[in-house]
Design an enzyme around this catalytic site. Structure first.
Site, PDB file in Angstrom:
ATOM      1  N   ASP A 191      31.124  43.412  41.059  1.00  0.00           N
ATOM      2  CA  ASP A 191      32.320  42.583  40.870  1.00  0.00           C
ATOM      3  C   ASP A 191      32.429  42.006  39.468  1.00  0.00           C
ATOM      4  OD1 ASP A 191      33.397  42.915  43.295  1.00  0.00           O
ATOM      5  OD2 ASP A 191      32.719  41.012  44.133  1.00  0.00           O
ATOM      6  N   MET A 228      37.412  28.466  44.111  1.00  0.00           N
ATOM      7  CA  MET A 228      38.735  29.025  43.795  1.00  0.00           C
ATOM      8  C   MET A 228      39.832  27.966  43.922  1.00  0.00           C
ATOM      9  SD  MET A 228      38.438  32.742  45.654  1.00  0.00           S
ATOM     10  CE  MET A 228      37.482  32.298  47.074  1.00  0.00           C
ATOM     11  N   LYS A 240      38.783  42.907  40.025  1.00  0.00           N
ATOM     12  CA  LYS A 240      40.249  42.959  40.083  1.00  0.00           C
ATOM     13  C   LYS A 240      40.852  43.648  38.871  1.00  0.00           C
ATOM     14  CE  LYS A 240      41.024  39.163  43.249  1.00  0.00           C
ATOM     15  NZ  LYS A 240      40.170  37.993  43.042  1.00  0.00           N
TER      16      LYS A 240
HETATM   17  N1  SAH Z   1      30.473  34.727  46.691  1.00  0.00           N
HETATM   18  C1  SAH Z   1      30.581  33.764  45.609  1.00  0.00           C
HETATM   19  C2  SAH Z   1      31.954  33.125  45.548  1.00  0.00           C
HETATM   20  C3  SAH Z   1      33.070  34.096  45.253  1.00  0.00           C
HETATM   21  S1  SAH Z   1      34.619  33.312  45.146  1.00  0.00           S
HETATM   22  C4  SAH Z   1      29.493  32.706  45.747  1.00  0.00           C
HETATM   23  O1  SAH Z   1      28.822  32.659  46.782  1.00  0.00           O
HETATM   24  O2  SAH Z   1      29.271  31.932  44.806  1.00  0.00           O
HETATM   25  C5  SAH Z   1      34.753  33.032  43.411  1.00  0.00           C
HETATM   26  C6  SAH Z   1      34.635  31.560  43.132  1.00  0.00           C
HETATM   27  O3  SAH Z   1      33.267  31.177  43.100  1.00  0.00           O
HETATM   28  C7  SAH Z   1      35.183  31.135  41.789  1.00  0.00           C
HETATM   29  O4  SAH Z   1      36.583  30.953  41.812  1.00  0.00           O
HETATM   30  C8  SAH Z   1      34.458  29.822  41.597  1.00  0.00           C
HETATM   31  O5  SAH Z   1      35.038  28.804  42.379  1.00  0.00           O
HETATM   32  C9  SAH Z   1      33.089  30.136  42.176  1.00  0.00           C
HETATM   33  N2  SAH Z   1      32.125  30.571  41.160  1.00  0.00           N
HETATM   34  C10 SAH Z   1      31.469  31.741  41.117  1.00  0.00           C
HETATM   35  N3  SAH Z   1      30.629  31.787  40.057  1.00  0.00           N
HETATM   36  C11 SAH Z   1      30.758  30.598  39.425  1.00  0.00           C
HETATM   37  C12 SAH Z   1      30.154  30.011  38.274  1.00  0.00           C
HETATM   38  N4  SAH Z   1      29.223  30.661  37.552  1.00  0.00           N
HETATM   39  N5  SAH Z   1      30.543  28.779  37.925  1.00  0.00           N
HETATM   40  C13 SAH Z   1      31.451  28.091  38.624  1.00  0.00           C
HETATM   41  N6  SAH Z   1      32.051  28.592  39.719  1.00  0.00           N
HETATM   42  C14 SAH Z   1      31.707  29.825  40.127  1.00  0.00           C
END
Ligand code: SAH
Length: 282
Positions: free
Chosen positions: A61, A197, A83
């Site tokens: 991803d 998100m 995406k």
């Molecule tokens: N599966 C992922 C989440 C995917 S949804 C998990 O468990 O973390 C994507 C969202 O995750 C982003 O919009 C943000 O809100 C958060 N996110 C993922 N990586 C991040 C990071 N390094 N810093 C801050 N937010 C993060």
């Protein structure tokens, strides 16, 4: 897109580590759905790294730290399934179908996602498609951004004195709108709310929580690029969350609750002088 690849010597060390930890073999025809953690490469699990080093095909991803792809076998096929760019169409059904097709051809297929694959990551949809197609799969959990990302900001997701409950929610419904949730129950039931998100609808969410009785001056924080060199934390209030979110960069985790105040004593990362991405283990 391969930037660099680890040396054969390192590969041997890695397979010794996998053997010492008695990690399961990645069998041909299997799909592993794995999480890579929130950002910093070291936050992947040993099992996740073993999966990268063993896979024939890796579908990854946009949020993946691509330094991790250096551990892929030189012959492995790396497919960007985010995406932007990459696969012609990155619709969820196509990704799931691609996993099935590669597995049926006998490949070791790794579906690699940021954070944890089952936390707001559509991993369950992929797992259910694999189950329907009778493709064997394994799930490799990862450190989710809503927990590990907060830890990198010095904010504990729970603390006895502030919250014995925590709610994780997504600010982005399947249709791209703010999900219709029972905001009064969330406001009353959970002293700490962690939002994924949620940059776009942060202001609207804050209004709903304030209307449901949460104090406008309650502390809140936004952690952008958590655990990466560009990590930025902005501490604000519930009333200020919308404006702070608009000024923040993606990806960002939002958190509302008294536990945010603990950052004052727990912000360990600012004590580290070099950015995490540049730090070397000596
Ligand atoms: N599966 C992922 C989440 C995917 S949804 C998990 O468990 O973390 C994507 C969202 O995750 C982003 O919009 C943000 O809100 C958060 N996110 C993922 N990586 C991040 C990071 N390094 N810093 C801050 N937010 C993060």
């Amino acid at each position: 897109m391969r930037k660099h690849s680890i040396q054969d010597l390192d590969r041997t060390a890695l397979s010794r580590l996998s053997a010492a930890l008695k990690l399961p073999a990645f069998e041909k025809g299997w799909v592993w759905l794995a999480g890579a953690g929130p950002g910093e490469a070291g936050l992947i699990t040993a099992l996740g790294l073993h999966a990268i080093a063993s896979a024939d095909v890796i579908l990854y991803d946009a949020l993946l730290n691509d330094d991790l792809l250096a551990f892929a076998r030189p012959a492995a096929e790396l497919i960007f399934a985010g995406k932007r760019g990459g696969m012609r169409s990155c619709k969820q059904a196509d990704i799931s179908q691609t996993l099935v097709e590669y597995a049926r051809r006998g490949a070791r297929v790794l579906r690699l996602k940021g954070g944890d694959p089952l936390v707001f990551g559509r991993g369950a949809e992929e797992a259910l498609t694999l189950a329907d197609a009778h493709v064997p799969f394994r799930i490799v959990p990862g450190v989710t951004a809503g927990i590990g990302g907060l830890a990198y900001a010095g904010i504990p997701v729970t603390h006895r004195d502030t919250n014995q409950v925590v709610t994780f929610l997504t600010g982005h419904g399947a249709d791209g709108k703010l999900p219709e949730l029972d905001w009064p129950s969330i406001a009353r039931g959970s002293p700490t709310i962690v939002l994924y998100m949620a940059r776009k609808f942060a202001g609207e969410i804050a209004e709903k929580l304030i209307a449901a009785g949460r104090k406008p001056e309650e502390p809140a924080a936004i952690v952008s690029n958590a655990s990466l060199g560009e990590q930025h934390v902005s501490v604000t209030t519930l009333a200020g969350l919308g404006a702070a979110a608009a000024a923040s960069s993606a990806p960002a985790i939002l958190v509302i609750g008294e536990n945010v105040r603990l950052r004052q004593g727990m912000d360990w990362l600012s004590q580290v002088t070099t950015p995490p991405a540049l730090r070397q283990v000596s």
